[in-house]
Design a protein around this motif. Structure first.
Motif, mmCIF file in Angstrom:
data_model
loop_
_atom_site.group_PDB
_atom_site.id
_atom_site.type_symbol
_atom_site.label_atom_id
_atom_site.label_comp_id
_atom_site.label_asym_id
_atom_site.label_seq_id
_atom_site.Cartn_x
_atom_site.Cartn_y
_atom_site.Cartn_z
ATOM 1 N N ILE A 48 3.149 64.758 -77.352
ATOM 2 C CA ILE A 48 3.993 63.569 -77.245
ATOM 3 C C ILE A 48 4.637 63.431 -75.868
ATOM 4 C CG2 ILE A 48 6.130 62.500 -78.117
ATOM 5 C CD1 ILE A 48 3.659 62.092 -79.894
ATOM 6 N N LEU A 49 5.128 64.499 -75.302
ATOM 7 C CA LEU A 49 5.805 64.405 -74.009
ATOM 8 C C LEU A 49 4.843 64.017 -72.885
ATOM 9 C CD1 LEU A 49 8.282 67.397 -74.176
ATOM 10 C CD2 LEU A 49 8.724 64.981 -74.603
ATOM 11 N N PHE A 54 1.289 57.766 -69.785
ATOM 12 C CA PHE A 54 0.625 56.549 -70.241
ATOM 13 C C PHE A 54 1.635 55.413 -70.385
ATOM 14 C CE2 PHE A 54 -1.911 60.125 -71.770
ATOM 15 C CZ PHE A 54 -3.098 59.844 -71.123
ATOM 16 N N LEU A 55 2.832 55.747 -70.834
ATOM 17 C CA LEU A 55 3.915 54.765 -70.890
ATOM 18 C C LEU A 55 4.212 54.239 -69.490
ATOM 19 C CD1 LEU A 55 6.283 53.440 -72.541
ATOM 20 C CD2 LEU A 55 7.618 55.461 -71.956
ATOM 21 N N TYR A 56 4.270 55.137 -68.546
ATOM 22 C CA TYR A 56 4.512 54.765 -67.151
ATOM 23 C C TYR A 56 3.378 53.884 -66.633
ATOM 24 C CZ TYR A 56 5.377 55.420 -62.132
ATOM 25 O OH TYR A 56 5.613 55.221 -60.795
ATOM 26 N N LYS A 96 11.474 60.084 -65.152
ATOM 27 C CA LYS A 96 10.732 60.159 -66.400
ATOM 28 C C LYS A 96 11.682 59.982 -67.577
ATOM 29 C CE LYS A 96 7.453 63.291 -64.321
ATOM 30 N NZ LYS A 96 7.805 64.358 -63.425
ATOM 31 N N SER A 97 11.280 59.182 -68.535
ATOM 32 C CA SER A 97 12.160 58.933 -69.674
ATOM 33 C C SER A 97 12.018 59.997 -70.760
ATOM 34 C CB SER A 97 11.895 57.544 -70.253
ATOM 35 O OG SER A 97 10.534 57.411 -70.593
ATOM 36 N N LEU A 98 10.809 60.455 -71.044
ATOM 37 C CA LEU A 98 10.611 61.451 -72.100
ATOM 38 C C LEU A 98 10.824 62.870 -71.601
ATOM 39 C CD1 LEU A 98 7.447 60.054 -73.933
ATOM 40 C CD2 LEU A 98 9.844 59.679 -74.468
ATOM 41 N N ASN A 99 10.534 63.111 -70.355
ATOM 42 C CA ASN A 99 10.719 64.432 -69.766
ATOM 43 C C ASN A 99 12.029 64.447 -68.991
ATOM 44 O OD1 ASN A 99 8.217 65.723 -70.559
ATOM 45 N ND2 ASN A 99 7.233 64.244 -69.228
ATOM 46 N N SER A 100 13.120 64.372 -69.736
ATOM 47 C CA SER A 100 14.439 64.334 -69.110
ATOM 48 C C SER A 100 15.474 64.948 -70.052
ATOM 49 C CB SER A 100 14.832 62.892 -68.782
ATOM 50 O OG SER A 100 15.092 62.162 -69.961
#
Length: 181
Positions: A48-49, A54-56, A96-100
Motif C-alpha cells: 500500500i505505501l 502511482f498516486l503522485y 509524500k502523503s503516504l510515506n510521512s
C-alpha cells in the motif's frame, strides 16, 4: 522475475510474514479461511505505501518526468522497470502523503480503531501490515539521514532522539494493536 524486484520487496514481505505468524499465534483461529484472511491481509498491506508513487503520477504531478516514465512502464506492464524506476527515483517525489509522519500518526489511530472495532481478521492484518510497513519505511529514512522528508508536514522537525521517540511510540502502538487483535 527481476532480481531488483525481489530485493526491493524482500524485507517488507519478510516483515509481513512475521506479522502473519504473530497474528495467527495471537488470534484464536479455528478455520483455514481465517488463516487465509490473515495471510492475504498482511500480504496486501505490504504494497500500500508504494501506491504513493502511482498516486503522485496519476493525480498529483502527472506532468513531471518521473510520472510520465512511471505511467509508460505501467502501460507496457513492465513491472520490473516500474520497481526499478521507483527504487532509483523515489527521491524525485517530494512531500509524500503516504510515506510521512502525518499519515503514520493518523494511521496509528485508525489501526487502534480497526483492531478494536472489527472482527474481520483480514482488516486487522491489513492495517497492521501497513503500520508495520510504515515503521520499516521510517527506519529506512532514518538510516539514510533524510528524516526531514518524513516529517515534512510538521512545523518543527524532530532531532535524531525525537525521531527515535516517535519510532518507539508508533512501535508501542503496533504492539498494542497486535495484543488487542
Amino acid at each position: 522475475m527481476n532480481k531488483t524486484v525481489v530485493s526491493y520487496f524482500k524485507l517488507p514481505i519478510l516483515i509481513s510474514a512475521v506479522l502473519t505468524v504473530v497474528l495467527i499465534a495471537v488470534t484464536s483461529i479455528r478455520l483455514p479461511i481465517q488463516a487465509t484472511q490473515i495471510i492475504l491481509g498482511a500480504f496486501l498491506g505490504t504494497f500500500i505505501l508504494d501506491m504513493e508513487y502511482f498516486l503522485y503520477a496519476y493525480a498529483l504531478e502527472p506532468e513531471k518526468e518521473f510520472s510520465k516514465t512511471l505511467i509508460g512502464f505501467l502501460k507496457h506492464r513492465d513491472f520490473a522497470n516500474i520497481v526499478n524506476h521507483i527504487k532509483y527515483h523515489k527521491d524525485d517525489v517530494e512531500d509524500k502523503s503516504l510515506n510521512s509522519a502525518l499519515f503514520q500518526v493518523v494511521f496509528a489511530v485508525l489501526s487502534i480503531f480497526v483492531v478494536t472495532a472489527t472482527k474481520s481478521l483480514f482488516a486487522k492484518a491489513f492495517v497492521l501490515s501497513i503500520l508495520a510497513s510504515s515503521l520499516y519505511k521510517l527506519s529506512e529514512i532514518y538510516f539514510e539521514d533524510k528524516t526531514n522528508e518524513w516529517f515534512w508536514a510538521f512545523k518543527t522537525k524532530p532531532s535524531k532522539s525525537g525521531t527515535k521517540i516517535f519510532f518507539g511510540g508508533i512501535t508501542v502502538i503496533l504492539v498494542l494493536c497486535i495484543y488487542l487483535a
